[in-house]
Enzyme design. Structure first.
Site, PDB file in Angstrom:
ATOM      1  N   THR A 380       1.127  -1.035  -0.092  1.00  0.00           N
ATOM      2  CA  THR A 380      -0.051  -0.069   0.044  1.00  0.00           C
ATOM      3  C   THR A 380       0.786   1.264   0.032  1.00  0.00           C
ATOM      4  O   THR A 380       2.092   1.210   0.294  1.00  0.00           O
ATOM      5  CB  THR A 380      -0.848   0.090   1.454  1.00  0.00           C
ATOM      6  OG1 THR A 380      -1.700  -1.189   1.306  1.00  0.00           O
ATOM      7  CG2 THR A 380      -1.866   1.085   1.235  1.00  0.00           C
ATOM      8  N   ASN A 400      -2.674  -4.153  -3.060  1.00  0.00           N
ATOM      9  CA  ASN A 400      -2.729  -5.200  -1.741  1.00  0.00           C
ATOM     10  C   ASN A 400      -1.281  -5.737  -1.598  1.00  0.00           C
ATOM     11  O   ASN A 400      -0.493  -5.336  -0.867  1.00  0.00           O
ATOM     12  CB  ASN A 400      -3.593  -6.056  -2.155  1.00  0.00           C
ATOM     13  CG  ASN A 400      -4.227  -7.187  -1.051  1.00  0.00           C
ATOM     14  OD1 ASN A 400      -4.057  -6.708   0.118  1.00  0.00           O
ATOM     15  ND2 ASN A 400      -4.435  -8.564  -1.140  1.00  0.00           N
ATOM     16  N   ASP A 422      -8.738  -9.505   0.023  1.00  0.00           N
ATOM     17  CA  ASP A 422      -9.031  -8.836   1.266  1.00  0.00           C
ATOM     18  C   ASP A 422     -10.448  -9.282   1.790  1.00  0.00           C
ATOM     19  O   ASP A 422     -10.810  -8.795   2.824  1.00  0.00           O
ATOM     20  CB  ASP A 422      -8.933  -7.456   1.357  1.00  0.00           C
ATOM     21  CG  ASP A 422      -7.361  -6.888   1.470  1.00  0.00           C
ATOM     22  OD1 ASP A 422      -6.520  -7.603   1.891  1.00  0.00           O
ATOM     23  OD2 ASP A 422      -7.236  -5.762   1.338  1.00  0.00           O
ATOM     24  N   SER A 452      -7.425  -2.369   6.007  1.00  0.00           N
ATOM     25  CA  SER A 452      -6.924  -1.867   7.000  1.00  0.00           C
ATOM     26  C   SER A 452      -6.306  -0.324   7.064  1.00  0.00           C
ATOM     27  O   SER A 452      -6.014   0.117   7.904  1.00  0.00           O
ATOM     28  CB  SER A 452      -5.885  -2.839   7.590  1.00  0.00           C
ATOM     29  OG  SER A 452      -6.137  -3.838   7.852  1.00  0.00           O
TER      30      SER A 452
END
Length: 568
Positions: A380, A400, A422, A452
């Site tokens: 990320t 990802n 995810d 997240s």
């Protein structure tokens, strides 16, 4: 300090004039990377990205204008995570304190199904959600930048995309870190991309080599000239769908046309008088961050000190419980009713923390998601920007995994994400980051997968105080949390707070990952005697943050990467 004048030839009055002129000239000119600054600042994953954003600020653009330029520049200079084939989240705060968040997270294609990654026996098929064409969600980054620009942008769209086009056409000198990454992935690139040569060369990459990306430049030119249609329609859309068809992927032209970003209300909370403005679901980061802050708020962290045994034990026990809640209750709010208010109730958080003992670690096997009365990505990248007026943006975007699925769109030159991993492919089975999930994050057509990512903006006494975020998969939440504590509790400046060693616990597996030398030997011994399993490594995150102090902007660029802070 060297002055550009012969001091012997000026009178005292003239000297005063000279000093004032020199001070003004220094204030108006770019300063060294250690600041501080007062006219604007950009902190992101590459020097080229930071320069693209800063140049826009200097031309009179605002924080969102600069963010668009940075996002597209990173798609060129940070191929591991900078992207147009992925998605992300933006937290925005105007200079007058108005806040908004933009969800441009990827979505499951219409042909996706709950059990699409399971074999006939109901077991998860290895790597299917990671390194195949079926691993990709419908990209959101381009639509996100267009949406942000339409709402807040001020300069010409073409001028914001052009720096990225120039970087792709002309090339840029790669760093030693990027060279290592490209060499490490070369075998996978060749295996997954027969007939394509993107990011490959005959010999190994080395620091200083120039990386040119002509097909990506052509794609960016279409985005520059046609905006959203330059990506979700026409030539690029045709190439993306053709790539899908060649690899048994499931993204269709209808999926691309139907994709739209969503403006959402920010989640807000407080910590010792500071206002926390952060991202709502489908990011789990905002809720988890506020839960963590509330869980430790009434303890004397400042007195205990940075990375001391009591501080670490409290933080780990809070993280253990928060990640357990994440596994059950967090998902796309358009498909699942996320119990935001219940998760953030002080009484609930106090109850969750009431059963840990200072004498010993709480086994994760003894921790389950909490219950309520009446209730039935490592790759990320993040960037933080503040402009001259004090408008601020925190954006985290992702593919990802590093380089996403590692599959390129032939002819268009960009990487596909592997964000479908995810989702919870099967309840209780961990994804690539070791995170487990259930029904709330199951795969459904058109649904956004849980994340997240935790882009966050903080106020103090009604004024902008901090802009912060990081990449790092499951460690994003804990990295942002600890960076905030480093400043507020441990009185660290922004760069020190970003550089400081971090640790991480995510409930399952039941282990504490720490950066090497994060704790002294005595602290390690105390924690191990209490039953904590300590593992060196596995703590991701490259925090990029800005602190506002006495009207000046103080940056923190993570030395774990090629991250750069630039201001003026």
């Amino acid at each position: 300090m060297t002055f550009p004048y012969n001091l012997k030839k000026v009178t005292l009055l003239a000297l005063n004039t000279v000093l004032l002129q020199y001070a003004f000239a220094q204030e108006q000119s770019p300063k060294k990377a250690d600041g501080p600054y007062r006219n604007g600042m950009v902190v992101c994953a590459t020097p080229e990205g930071s320069k693209a954003g800063l140049d826009i600020l200097k031309k009179g653009g605002n924080a969102v204008d600069a963010a668009v330029a940075v996002q597209f520049a990173l798609a060129v200079t940070h191929p591991e995570a900078g992207n147009i084939g992925g998605g992300g989240f933006m937290v925005y705060r105007s200079s007058k304190g108005k806040t908004k968040t933009l969800d441009f997270r990827e979505k499951a294609p219409n042909a996706a199904s709950e059990n699409m990654y399971l074999d006939s026996a109901g077991n998860v098929i290895p790597d299917m959600s990671l390194y195949t064409h079926q691993a990709s969600g419908v990209p959101g980054s381009v639509d996100g930048m267009v949406s942000a620009y339409k709402k807040y942008g001020t300069l010409k769209w073409e001028d914001l995309v052009q720096p990225a086009i120039d970087l792709a056409h002309n090339g840029f000198k790669i760093t030693a870190r990027l060279a290592r990454s490209l060499n490490r992935e070369a075998t996978q690139f060749k295996k997954l991309n027969p007939g394509k040569t993107y990011l490959l060369k005959d010999s190994e990459w080395k620091e200083g080599d120039v990386l040119v990306q002509e097909d990506l430049a052509k794609t960016l030119e279409l985005i520059r000239d046609k905006g959203r249609k330059g990506f979700y329609d026409g030539k690029v859309a045709d190439e993306l769908v053709k790539e899908m068809n060649n690899g048994k992927g499931i993204i269709s032209k209808a999926d691309l046309k139907k994709y739209h970003s969503v403006w959402r209300k920010a989640i807000t909370g407080s910590y010792k008088g500071y206002k926390i403005i952060t991202m709502p679901p489908p990011s789990s980061g905002g809720i988890a961050l506020l839960q963590l802050l509330h869980a430790v708020e009434n303890y004397p962290l400042h007195r205990w000190g940075y990375n001391r045994d009591s501080t670490v034990q409290l933080i780990v026990e809070a993280e253990r419980r928060v990640y357990a809640d994440r596994s059950k209750y967090l998902g796309d709010p358009d498909f699942y009713k996320v119990p935001v208010d219940s998760l953030l109730k002080p009484a609930y958080i106090k109850l969750r923390m009431s059963n840990f003992s200072w004498d010993a670690a709480t086994p994760s096997s003894a921790i389950q998601p909490g219950s309520f009365v009446g209730y039935e990505s490592d790759q990320t990248t993040h960037f933080s920007i503040v402009d001259r007026e004090g408008n601020s943006v925190a954006i985290t975007t992702t593919l990802n995994d590093s380089f996403g699925s590692k599959i390129f769109v032939a002819g268009a030159g960009f990487l596909l994400n592997n964000e479908m991993d995810d989702f919870s492919s099967k309840p209780g089975v961990p994804n690539m980051f070791g995170l487990v999930g259930g029904k709330a994050n199951s795969i459904q057509p058109g649904k956004r997968m849980l994340s997240s990512m935790t882009p966050t903006i903080i106020e103090k006494n009604g004024k902008l105080f901090m802009v912060v975020g990081t990449p790092g998969g499951s460690t994003i939440i804990t990295s942002v949390f600890q960076t905030i504590l480093n400043v507020i509790e441990f009185d660290q400046d922004m760069q020190t707070a970003v550089t400081s060693k971090r640790f991480h616990h995510q409930w399952l597996p039941d282990q504490m990952n720490i950066e090497r030398n994060a704790f002294d030997a005595a602290t390690v011994e105390k924690l191990q005697k209490k039953g904590y399993k300590i593992i060196n490594g596995g703590v991701g995150g490259r925090v990029d943050a800005i602190l506002i102090k006495d009207g000046y902007y103080e940056g923190g660029a993570d030395p774990r990467g090629d991250d750069a802070k630039l201001g003026w």
